[in-house]
Motif scaffolding. Structure first.
Motif, PDB file in Angstrom:
ATOM      1  N   ASP A 209     -49.762 -69.139 -17.997  1.00  0.00           N
ATOM      2  CA  ASP A 209     -50.306 -68.058 -17.168  1.00  0.00           C
ATOM      3  C   ASP A 209     -51.824 -67.933 -17.265  1.00  0.00           C
ATOM      4  O   ASP A 209     -52.407 -67.074 -16.603  1.00  0.00           O
ATOM      5  CB  ASP A 209     -49.699 -66.711 -17.593  1.00  0.00           C
ATOM      6  CG  ASP A 209     -48.226 -66.592 -17.297  1.00  0.00           C
ATOM      7  OD1 ASP A 209     -47.806 -66.984 -16.182  1.00  0.00           O
ATOM      8  OD2 ASP A 209     -47.484 -66.098 -18.176  1.00  0.00           O
TER       9      ASP A 209
ATOM     10  N   GLU B 180     -44.710 -59.051 -11.977  1.00  0.00           N
ATOM     11  CA  GLU B 180     -44.301 -59.934 -10.890  1.00  0.00           C
ATOM     12  C   GLU B 180     -43.505 -59.144  -9.860  1.00  0.00           C
ATOM     13  O   GLU B 180     -42.733 -58.256 -10.219  1.00  0.00           O
ATOM     14  CB  GLU B 180     -43.435 -61.069 -11.417  1.00  0.00           C
ATOM     15  CG  GLU B 180     -44.176 -62.019 -12.337  1.00  0.00           C
ATOM     16  CD  GLU B 180     -43.295 -63.114 -12.896  1.00  0.00           C
ATOM     17  OE1 GLU B 180     -43.833 -64.212 -13.124  1.00  0.00           O
ATOM     18  OE2 GLU B 180     -42.092 -62.880 -13.117  1.00  0.00           O
TER      19      GLU B 180
ATOM     20  N   ALA C 105     -43.379 -63.461  -8.124  1.00  0.00           N
ATOM     21  CA  ALA C 105     -44.771 -63.856  -7.872  1.00  0.00           C
ATOM     22  C   ALA C 105     -45.696 -62.909  -8.649  1.00  0.00           C
ATOM     23  O   ALA C 105     -45.558 -61.683  -8.537  1.00  0.00           O
ATOM     24  CB  ALA C 105     -45.091 -63.801  -6.391  1.00  0.00           C
ATOM     25  N   PRO C 106     -46.649 -63.448  -9.427  1.00  0.00           N
ATOM     26  CA  PRO C 106     -47.561 -62.579 -10.190  1.00  0.00           C
ATOM     27  C   PRO C 106     -48.396 -61.692  -9.262  1.00  0.00           C
ATOM     28  O   PRO C 106     -48.997 -62.185  -8.299  1.00  0.00           O
ATOM     29  CB  PRO C 106     -48.458 -63.560 -10.936  1.00  0.00           C
ATOM     30  CG  PRO C 106     -47.739 -64.866 -10.913  1.00  0.00           C
ATOM     31  CD  PRO C 106     -46.909 -64.859  -9.661  1.00  0.00           C
TER      32      PRO C 106
END
Length: 158
Positions: A12, A57, A61-62
């Motif tokens: 990340d 998220e 999806a972040p």
């Protein structure tokens, strides 16, 4: 639409850095971001992590992050958590991600026996101030944040 909060992993790192740059742009502090990717990654994921990150998220999806570390209250005699940065992508604001991140911090604080959560907010950031008040946060009137960095830090260290 499902919001999940999870601990960051080394993969990340670039996402976290992108969120930091977006936060700096929002705060009109883009020129203040001087982090070195390798050093930053080591401080987060190396043998002695200095901070932790949670990723928010939306449907996997972040959309946001929060970076925190422990501090300590001598008056309480217990650790606390200091939230250094909280950012949710503007397109995802209102989704509940910010509150979910703070709720996850509260859970961590309780699990770790912490006395409190603390953070700073820019005095012009009215949307954030309203949001923080809505979750029960209180401003610490009478306290001023101080900082020593750069040449002054080197000089102070002697």
């Amino acid at each position: 639409m499902t919001i999940t909060i999870r601990p960051a992993v080394p993969g990340d790192l670039d996402t976290i850095i992108a969120f930091i740059r977006a936060l700096a742009d929002y705060e009109k502090l883009a020129d203040a971001v001087r982090l070195d990717r390798a050093s930053f990654g080591n401080h987060l994921f190396g043998p002695r992590p200095m901070a932790e990150v949670l990723i928010a998220e939306l449907d996997a999806a972040p959309i946001g992050f929060a970076l925190f570390f422990h501090n300590f209250s001598t008056f309480e005699g217990r650790p606390g958590i200091y939230l250094e940065d909280l950012f949710v992508d503007p397109a995802a604001r209102g989704s509940g991600a910010g509150k979910a991140l703070l709720s996850a911090f509260a859970q961590i604080a309780i699990e770790r026996g912490c006395a409190r959560l603390e953070w700073a907010v820019l005095d012009w950031n009215e949307p954030a101030i309203r949001f923080y008040k809505s979750i029960g946060a209180t401003a610490m009137d009478g306290w001023t944040i101080n900082r020593v960095d750069g040449p002054a830090l080197t000089e102070l260290a002697g």
